[in-house]
Structures are given as structure tokens and as C-alpha cells.
Motif scaffolding. Structure first.
Motif, PDB file in Angstrom:
ATOM      1  N   VAL A  89       0.832  -1.198   0.000  1.00  0.00           N
ATOM      2  CA  VAL A  89       0.000   0.000   0.000  1.00  0.00           C
ATOM      3  C   VAL A  89       0.869   1.251   0.000  1.00  0.00           C
ATOM      4  O   VAL A  89       1.852   1.344   0.744  1.00  0.00           O
ATOM      5  CB  VAL A  89      -0.940  -0.023   1.229  1.00  0.00           C
ATOM      6  CG1 VAL A  89      -1.722   1.273   1.344  1.00  0.00           C
ATOM      7  CG2 VAL A  89      -1.879  -1.218   1.146  1.00  0.00           C
ATOM      8  N   LEU A  90       0.496   2.220  -0.859  1.00  0.00           N
ATOM      9  CA  LEU A  90       1.176   3.517  -0.918  1.00  0.00           C
ATOM     10  C   LEU A  90       2.693   3.366  -1.004  1.00  0.00           C
ATOM     11  O   LEU A  90       3.448   4.131  -0.405  1.00  0.00           O
ATOM     12  CB  LEU A  90       0.793   4.374   0.298  1.00  0.00           C
ATOM     13  CG  LEU A  90      -0.598   5.015   0.253  1.00  0.00           C
ATOM     14  CD1 LEU A  90      -1.001   5.551   1.626  1.00  0.00           C
ATOM     15  CD2 LEU A  90      -0.618   6.160  -0.768  1.00  0.00           C
ATOM     16  N   SER A  91       3.148   2.400  -1.770  1.00  0.00           N
ATOM     17  CA  SER A  91       4.583   2.083  -1.817  1.00  0.00           C
ATOM     18  C   SER A  91       5.417   3.265  -2.291  1.00  0.00           C
ATOM     19  O   SER A  91       6.454   3.582  -1.699  1.00  0.00           O
ATOM     20  CB  SER A  91       4.806   0.875  -2.729  1.00  0.00           C
ATOM     21  OG  SER A  91       6.174   0.520  -2.752  1.00  0.00           O
TER      22      SER A  91
ATOM     23  N   PRO B 219      -7.829   7.230  -5.598  1.00  0.00           N
ATOM     24  CA  PRO B 219      -8.898   6.357  -6.099  1.00  0.00           C
ATOM     25  C   PRO B 219      -8.384   5.275  -7.045  1.00  0.00           C
ATOM     26  O   PRO B 219      -8.877   4.149  -7.030  1.00  0.00           O
ATOM     27  CB  PRO B 219      -9.841   7.324  -6.816  1.00  0.00           C
ATOM     28  CG  PRO B 219      -9.622   8.639  -6.129  1.00  0.00           C
ATOM     29  CD  PRO B 219      -8.159   8.664  -5.788  1.00  0.00           C
ATOM     30  N   ASP B 220      -7.373   5.601  -7.834  1.00  0.00           N
ATOM     31  CA  ASP B 220      -6.812   4.611  -8.758  1.00  0.00           C
ATOM     32  C   ASP B 220      -6.159   3.461  -7.992  1.00  0.00           C
ATOM     33  O   ASP B 220      -6.298   2.290  -8.369  1.00  0.00           O
ATOM     34  CB  ASP B 220      -5.789   5.259  -9.694  1.00  0.00           C
ATOM     35  CG  ASP B 220      -6.439   6.133 -10.755  1.00  0.00           C
ATOM     36  OD1 ASP B 220      -7.669   6.007 -10.946  1.00  0.00           O
ATOM     37  OD2 ASP B 220      -5.723   6.939 -11.383  1.00  0.00           O
ATOM     38  N   GLU B 221      -5.426   3.782  -6.916  1.00  0.00           N
ATOM     39  CA  GLU B 221      -4.786   2.720  -6.142  1.00  0.00           C
ATOM     40  C   GLU B 221      -5.829   1.847  -5.449  1.00  0.00           C
ATOM     41  O   GLU B 221      -5.693   0.619  -5.412  1.00  0.00           O
ATOM     42  CB  GLU B 221      -3.822   3.292  -5.097  1.00  0.00           C
ATOM     43  CG  GLU B 221      -3.162   2.199  -4.257  1.00  0.00           C
ATOM     44  CD  GLU B 221      -2.038   2.679  -3.359  1.00  0.00           C
ATOM     45  OE1 GLU B 221      -1.505   1.840  -2.592  1.00  0.00           O
ATOM     46  OE2 GLU B 221      -1.677   3.866  -3.425  1.00  0.00           O
TER      47      GLU B 221
ATOM     48  N   ASN C 156      -6.208  -2.020  -5.831  1.00  0.00           N
ATOM     49  CA  ASN C 156      -5.910  -2.792  -4.624  1.00  0.00           C
ATOM     50  C   ASN C 156      -6.922  -2.403  -3.539  1.00  0.00           C
ATOM     51  O   ASN C 156      -6.650  -1.547  -2.693  1.00  0.00           O
ATOM     52  CB  ASN C 156      -4.481  -2.496  -4.152  1.00  0.00           C
ATOM     53  CG  ASN C 156      -4.080  -3.293  -2.915  1.00  0.00           C
ATOM     54  OD1 ASN C 156      -4.733  -4.273  -2.575  1.00  0.00           O
ATOM     55  ND2 ASN C 156      -3.030  -2.862  -2.239  1.00  0.00           N
ATOM     56  N   PRO C 157      -8.108  -3.024  -3.526  1.00  0.00           N
ATOM     57  CA  PRO C 157      -9.163  -2.613  -2.599  1.00  0.00           C
ATOM     58  C   PRO C 157      -8.752  -2.638  -1.130  1.00  0.00           C
ATOM     59  O   PRO C 157      -9.317  -1.895  -0.321  1.00  0.00           O
ATOM     60  CB  PRO C 157     -10.271  -3.637  -2.878  1.00  0.00           C
ATOM     61  CG  PRO C 157     -10.031  -4.071  -4.290  1.00  0.00           C
ATOM     62  CD  PRO C 157      -8.541  -4.072  -4.458  1.00  0.00           C
TER      63      PRO C 157
END
Length: 314
Positions: free
Chosen positions: A5-7, A289-291, A295-296
Motif C-alpha cells: 500500500v502507498l509504496s 482512487p486509482d490505487e 488494490n481494494p
């Protein structure tokens, strides 16, 4: 393939502190090494110390990071053991720390671990399956008051006592062993109007049990101050939290190091009151929103970060 997440944002925040030879970054929840791999690729001079309580996750990380050789040290430990780990490694300070909190993709996707309320599985929920009590142990031994407290405090469950009373009554007939039976009980215990909104009604109960089984908040309460204390001047700490209990704890711990805690009219600020940290983030940053679409599981994430600006008064 595990998607951290948020890498990009995590790397962008930590990398400025990790450029010098000999820099050390601690991934306190290394998991499947998604963030660790990105940090090692971006910062060629950094040494990564990865902690995880899950032996299976450590095995996966070890395989994924094998090509990095002696740039990586992996340790089977909970993050509240950080001071002991650093002492064993002979490290007095580090230049970056990352916490990616909560349950990992590996744990959620492994049916036998019992973390998911969407599939029937044994009620385990231990992040380290080699030790400690399981979720079934909690359900089958806690009294109504104690179980209601867990559901209320750790799951923020409005109907904690109703669920706890139903559990105690139901286990008298047969002990709990499977997640499907618990999900069904929670659904029946909650009023019909509430069941129609907010997703699966069992999610708060499962969150509460997982936190209780793994002592997550108690470990975090010890780990955050220790990690902040371990940062060198210019060192940075980044935390990803996934529910409000974690995020509030993170926000308070970081704010205490950033805030100037003196009366506004004080003419001279004593050295011990000068903040030793500064914010790297403005509030809790969230994925795009794209991430989230890609990756829900990133949807609930909030990211906060600080940088050490001084050691403070001696």
C-alpha cells in the motif's frame, strides 16, 4: 503478487534519510517484503532490518530478498521487541522506520489462519501460529463482560453485549471452532436494520478478536515511542494504519514529539520543551482512487510520517 500500500509515497518519504553509506532502515512489519524490496531498490547503500512475528511471512520475505545478500537482516520478533533487536545487532540508532500495521495479505488469504469472515475456516487469528491463544480460545473462555469489553473497545461494536451474550449462550451448546458459525451468530444478534448497511456485520467482531489475540494495540503503544527514540537526527518514521484505533494511537504518539507543549505566552521556551520532530505529512494521507481500485485492501489506509530534527535537551 502482493501489492504494498502507498509504496511510492512510503519510499519518497523515507529515502531522503537513507542515502548515506551505513544507513539502516527498519521495516517493523516486513510481511511479504513489498515495501522492503522497493526501499532496497531505491536506496543502494541502505541496510534493511526486517521484523515480523509471522514465521511464514519471514520465510516468504527471505526468499524474495535472497538476492540482496548481507544488505538484509530478518528477525522473528514482534515490533515491541525493537529495542532488544537493535541491541542484539549492535545498533544504537537507525535512519528510518516503517510500520505497516494490521493483518497482512498472506494472513487474509490463508484460509487456515481464520482471519477472514468471508470464508469458513478455523478460528485461529494468531499472527504467530506457533504461540498464544486463538480466537476460539477467547470465544470459548471469556465471560460476557470481558468479551463485551473486547468487542466494544477493539471493534467499536455498538452491540457488543448482545453479541457477547449470544456467544456465551451458544457455546454452552457446542464450543466455537469455525468462522462461519461466528459470522452467522453475529448476523442474528445484530438488529435487522443495522445488518442492511455497513458491509458484513461480523467485520467489527473479527477485528476485535484479532487485536485481542495478538495484543496489537499494547504492542504498538510500546513500539512507537521506542522507534521514535531510535531515530538518528534526520531519521524518518512512517506508519500505515488501517483502522481508527491504530490511527488515533499513531497520531497521538507522533504529535507528542512534534508539538510545542508550553503556554502560548511563555517568554522563553525551555530547551526540554522544544519539539524534536517535524511532520512530513499533513494529516493522514490516503491512497488515490486509482490505487484503491487496483488494490481494494488499500481503501482504509492512512499514512503519517515524521522526521527527527534534534536529539532534544540532554
Amino acid at each position: 503478487m502482493h501489492t504494498p500500500v502507498l509504496s511510492d509515497r512510503v519510499v519518497a518519504l523515507l529515502a531522503p534519510a537513507l542515502g548515506a553509506p551505513g544507513a539502516v532502515v527498519v521495516d517493523a512489519t516486513v510481511g511479504l517484503a513489498g515495501h522492503a524490496s522497493a526501499l532496497l531498490a531505491t536506496c543502494p547503500d541502505v541496510h534493511l532490518v526486517g521484523l515480523d512475528r509471522d514465521p511464514q511471512a519471514l520465510g516468504e520475505s527471505r526468499a524474495r530478498l535472497a538476492a540482496e545478500g548481507d544488505r538484509v537482516t530478518l528477525v522473528h520478533a514482534v515490533y515491541d521487541q525493537l529495542p532488544a533487536v537493535l541491541d542484539t545487532l549492535g545498533l544504537t540508532q537507525v535512519h528510518g522506520v516503517l510500520f505497516d500495521l494490521g493483518v497482512s495479505s498472506l494472513q487474509l488469504d490463508s484460509d487456515e489462519r481464520g482471519f477472514s469472515y468471508s470464508r469458513d475456516a478455523p478460528l485461529d487469528m494468531r499472527m504467530d501460529p506457533t504461540r498464544g491463544s486463538t480466537a476460539a480460545d477467547v470465544l470459548n473462555t471469556y465471560g460476557v463482560d470481558e468479551l463485551a469489553r473486547v468487542l466494544r473497545d477493539y471493534g467499536e461494536e455498538r452491540f457488543a453485549r448482545r453479541i457477547a451474550s449470544a456467544v456465551v449462550a451458544e457455546r454452552a451448546r457446542e464450543p466455537f471452532t469455525s468462522s462461519a458459525r461466528l459470522v452467522d451468530l453475529v448476523r442474528r444478534a445484530i438488529p435487522a436494520a443495522t445488518r442492511r448497511t455497513g458491509g458484513n456485520p461480523a467485520k467489527r467482531t473479527f477485528q476485535a478478536l484479532r487485536i485481542e489475540v495478538n495484543g496489537e494495540l499494547a504492542a504498538l503503544a510500546q513500539a512507537l515511542p521506542a522507534a521514535l527514540d531510535a531515530l538518528a537526527v534526520g531519521g524518518r518514521l512512517v506508519v500505515l494504519a488501517y483502522h481508527s484505533l491504530e490511527d488515533r494511537m499513531v497520531k497521538r504518539a507522533l504529535a507528542a514529539r512534534v508539538r510545542l507543549d508550553v503556554p502560548p505566552d511563555l517568554p522563553v521556551i525551555p530547551p526540554e520543551a522544544v519539539p524534536t520532530m517535524r511532520w512530513l505529512t499533513r494529516g493522514g494521507e490516503v491512497p488515490s482512487p486509482d490505487e484503491v481500485a487496483a488494490n481494494p485492501r488499500a481503501a482504509a489506509a492512512k499514512l503519517r510520517g515524521v522526521e527527527r530534527t534534534s536529539r532534544g535537551a540532554a
